[in-house]
Design an enzyme around this catalytic site. Structure first.
Site: not given
Ligand SMILES: Cc1ncc(Cc2c([C@@H](C)O)sc(CCOP(=O)(O)OP(=O)(O)O)c2C)c(N)n1
Ligand SMILES: [Mg+2]
Length: 548
Positions: A26, A459, A430, A112-113, A463, A457
Site C-alpha cells: 500500500d 540434495g 535441486d 504497519h510495516h 556441501e 542429485n
Molecule cells: C541462501 C544460501 N543458503 C545457504 C547456502 C549454503 C550452500 C552452498 C554454499 C557452499 O555456497 S551450496 C548449497 C547447496 C546447493 O545444492 P544444489 O543446488 O542441489 O547443488 P548441487 O548441484 O551441488 O547438488 C548450500 C545450501 C548458500 N550458498 N546460499
Molecule cells: Mg543438488
C-alpha cells in the site's frame, strides 16, 4: 500532472530500463500506477521481493542497469540479500522503497510495516553497507537526490536505495532539464602514470599473460579488452569470476584459471609468467580455489575499480572504463611468443550408460551455441560449467563471490527479459531451485522460453563434498520436478518437460530442446549424489581445510 514519480521513471527509462520488478504494497501502489501508465515501461510482478532483487540483478548484468519496487520494511528486507549480492558483485540495481507519507513519518505514527517505535529510518540504515548511495526523498530534495543516487549506481556499478514516501512521489515537479549522466571522465594524472607503468612493464616482459575478471563485465568493457588483446597479440585467461568477458573461441584464449586445480599447462603458464596483467579481477577464494594461485605480487600488475596492485603496493582504485580505453593505444610492439590455445573437446558418442557429471558437461560443451546466455548456480552447476568452453558471442552469469543459492533462477529470467534474442540456458541444482522455484510462475506468465536444466542429485552435493556427505542436513525433500511447470501455471503450449537418466536420453532431450523455441524447456537431469565435477571435488577439500 508531472510528478516526482514520473521524473524518477523518466530517468530509469533514459538509462535504458524497459521492465521494472517488484511486489506491490500500500505504500507504493500509487507509484505503480505511473509505471503501468508509462509508455516505455512494463511492470514485472515477482512472487517475492528476494526473487525480484535477483531478477533485477540478472536484468542489470545484461541490460546495464535495473530497478525494483518494494514496500516499506517487509518488502525491502526480503530483497536485501539480493541487493547485497549486487553490491558484492558490482551490479547496478536501483531499489525503490515506497514508504508512508511524510505526515505519518513526521508524526512518528505507529503504522504497519514498522517496528512500532515511530521511527522510519531503521531499514534505510540497514542498507548502508550494501548500497553505493541512499536517497531519502522529501519535497525539497527529490529531484536532485534522484539524479545524484542514479548517477552513483551507474558510475560505480553498485546498487542504490531510494526511499519514496507516497506524498513525495505524487508531488508536481518540472521535467528533467538535461541528461542524467556526465560525459565519460578522462584519465587523471595518476591514471596516465599507471598506464605508462603498465606499458613499460609489458615492453620488458618476456612471457606476459592477461588475467581478466568480473569487473570487465560489470562495466561492460569487453570490447576494449578484445581490442587490447588483439592489437598486442596477448594470451588471455579468465577467472571463473569473470568467465565470459572474452570470446572463448578466440585463438588468444587459454581457458579458465582457478588456481591449483587448473589444467597443468595453463596453471604453469600463469604461475610462471613474468608479468600477470590482472584487469578487473578480484582474487576471491572461490575464484582461485582457496587462494591457491602460485604467482606472487612481484609478478602482478592489477587494475581494478576499487584497488590497484603494482610492484607489491596496494593503491586506491581507478576509473576502469577510461583506463581500459587508454590501454588500447599504448606504445607496445606486442607479445612475440606463440600462444597454445585451449584444448577443445572431440565430439562424444552417447551410450545407454547412466549419466555422470563428466559426461553431462562434455555433452553441454557440444550443445552450447553462439549467442546463448549460460547461467550457472552455485554447486556442481557452477563448477561444472565454469570449465566448459563457451561459444563466441555467448554471455555467462554466475554469482561465485556472493554465492546465494537460488539466485540464478530469477536472475536468468531477468536477463532473458533484458535480452529476448539470446537463448538462455540455466543450470541449477535441486537444492538451489527449492529456494526460488516460485518464479516459475512469472516465467510462464511472461511466456519466456529458456532451457532449464534441473540437476536432481538428491540434495546438496557441493556441501557433501565439503563436509557431512551423508548427514541429514545435506538432504532435501525429493520433489516431482516434472510436475512443477503445471503447478505454476504451465500448459502443453507453454512448457515441455523431460527427465533424463542416461547419456542417450540426454542427447535426445538436447536435440529436441534446441529445436523448440516456442516453449520453456524443463529438463530434469538425474545424477548420483556423490558425483561431482573434478574441479568441485578438489575445491571441496580446499574449502573443508579453509573452514577448519
Ligand atoms: C541462501 C544460501 N543458503 C545457504 C547456502 C549454503 C550452500 C552452498 C554454499 C557452499 O555456497 S551450496 C548449497 C547447496 C546447493 O545444492 P544444489 O543446488 O542441489 O547443488 P548441487 O548441484 O551441488 O547438488 C548450500 C545450501 C548458500 N550458498 N546460499
Ligand atoms: Mg543438488
Amino acid at each position: 500532472m508531472y510528478t516526482v514519480g514520473d521524473y524518477l521513471l523518466e530517468r530509469l527509462s533514459e538509462l535504458g530500463i524497459k521492465e521494472i520488478f517488484g511486489v506491490p504494497g500500500d505504500y507504493n501502489l500509487k507509484f505503480l500506477d505511473h509505471i503501468v501508465e508509462h509508455p516505455n515501461l512494463k511492470w514485472i510482478g515477482n512472487a517475492n521481493e528476494l526473487n525480484a532483487a535477483y531478477a533485477a540483478d540478472g536484468y542489470a548484468r545484461t541490460k546495464g542497469v535495473s530497478a525494483l519496487v518494494t514496500t516499506f520494511g517487509v518488502g525491502e528486507l526480503s530483497a536485501i540479500n539480493g541487493i547485497a549480492g549486487s553490491y558484492a558483485e558490482k551490479v547496478p540495481v536501483i531499489q525503490i522503497v515506497g514508504s508512508p507519507t511524510m505526515a505519518v513519518q513526521n508524526a512518528h505514527k505507529l503504522v504497519h510495516h514498522t517496528l512500532g517505535d515511530g521511527k522510519f529510518d531503521h531499514f534505510e540504515n540497514m542498507h548502508e553497507s550494501v548500497t553505493e548511495a541512499i536517497g531519502s526523498l522529501t519535497k525539497e530534495n527529490a529531484v536532485t537526490e534522484i539524479d545524484r543516487v542514479l548517477r552513483a549506481a551507474v558510475l560505480k556499478r553498485r546498487p542504490v536505495y531510494l526511499n519514496l514516501p507516497i506524498d513525495v512521489a505524487e508531488m508536481v515537479v518540472e521535467k528533467p532539464s538535461g541528461p542524467l549522466l556526465p560525459k565519460q571522465a578522462s584519465l587523471s594524472a595518476r591514471e596516465v602514470e599507471l598506464v605508462h607503468e603498465l606499458e613499460k612493464a609489458l615492453q620488458q616482459a618476456k612471457n606476459p599473460v592477461v588475467l581478466a575478471g568480473n569487473e570487465l563485465a560489470s562495466f561492460h568493457l569487453e570490447t576494449y579488452l578484445a581490442d587490447f588483446i588483439h592489437k598486442f597479440n596477448l594470451p588471455i585467461t579468465t577467472l571463473p569470476f569473470g568467465k565470459g568477458v572474452f570470446n572463448e573461441e578466440d585463438e588468444h584464449y587459454l581457458g579458465v584459471y582457478a588456481g591449483s586445480p587448473t589444467e597443468e599447462g595453463l596453471r604453469k603458464r600463469v604461475d610462471t609468467a613474468d608479468l600477470v596483467v590482472a584487469l578487473g579481477a578480484k582474487l576471491t577464494d572461490s575464484a582461485t580455489s582457496g587462494f591457491s594461485y602460485d604467482f606472487s605480487e612481484k609478478q602482478l600488475f592489477s587494475l581494478a575499480s576499487d584497488e590497484v596492485i603494482v610492484k607489491e603496493e596496494h593503491l586506491e582504485g581507478i576509473h576502469l572504463p577510461a583506463v581500459m580505453k587508454a590501454l588500447t593505444s599504448i606504445d607496445y610492439q606486442g607479445y612475440q611468443g606463440d600462444i597454445q590455445p585451449m584444448a577443445r573437446l572431440k565430439s562424444i558418442k552417447p551410450t545407454n550408460q547412466v549419466l555422470t557429471q563428466r559426461h553431462f558437461w562434455e555433452a553441454i560443451e557440444g550443445f552450447l551455441e553462439k549467442g546463448d546466455t549460460a547461467v550457472a548456480e552455485q554447486g556442481t552447476s557452477f563448477f561444472g560449467l565454469s570449465t566448459v568452453p563457451l561459444k563466441s558471442e555467448m554471455s555467462f552469469i554466475g554469482q561465485p563471490l556472493w554465492g546465494s543459492i537460488g539466485y540464478t533462477f530469477p536472475a536468468m529470467l531477468g536477463s532473458q527479459l533484458a535480452n529476448p534474442s539470446s537463448r538462455h540456458l540455466l543450470f541449477i541444482g535441486d537444492g538451489s531451485l527449492q529456494l526460488t522455484i516460485q518464479e516459475l510462475g512469472m516465467a510462464l506468465r511472461e511466456k519466456l522460453t529458456p532451457i532449464v536444466f534441473v540437476i536432481n542429485n538428491n540434495g546438496y552435493t557441493v556441501e557433501r563434498e565439503i563436509h557431512g556427505p551423508n548427514e541429514i542436513y545435506n538432504d532435501i525433500p525429493m520433489w516431482d520436478y516434472q510436475k512443477l511447470p503445471l503447478v505454476f501455471g504451465g500448459s502443453e503450449q507453454s512448457v515441455i518437460t523431460y527427465k533424463v537418466t542416461t547419456e542417450l536420453e540426454l542427447a535426445n532431450a538436447l536435440k529436441a530442446a534446441r529445436l523448440d523455441n516456442n516453449r520453456l524447456q524443463w529438463i530434469e537431469v538425474v545424477m548420483d549424489q556423490t558425483d561431482a565435477p573434478e574441479l568441485l571435488m578438489k575445491l571441496g577439500k580446499i574449502f573443508a581445510k579453509q573452514n577448519s
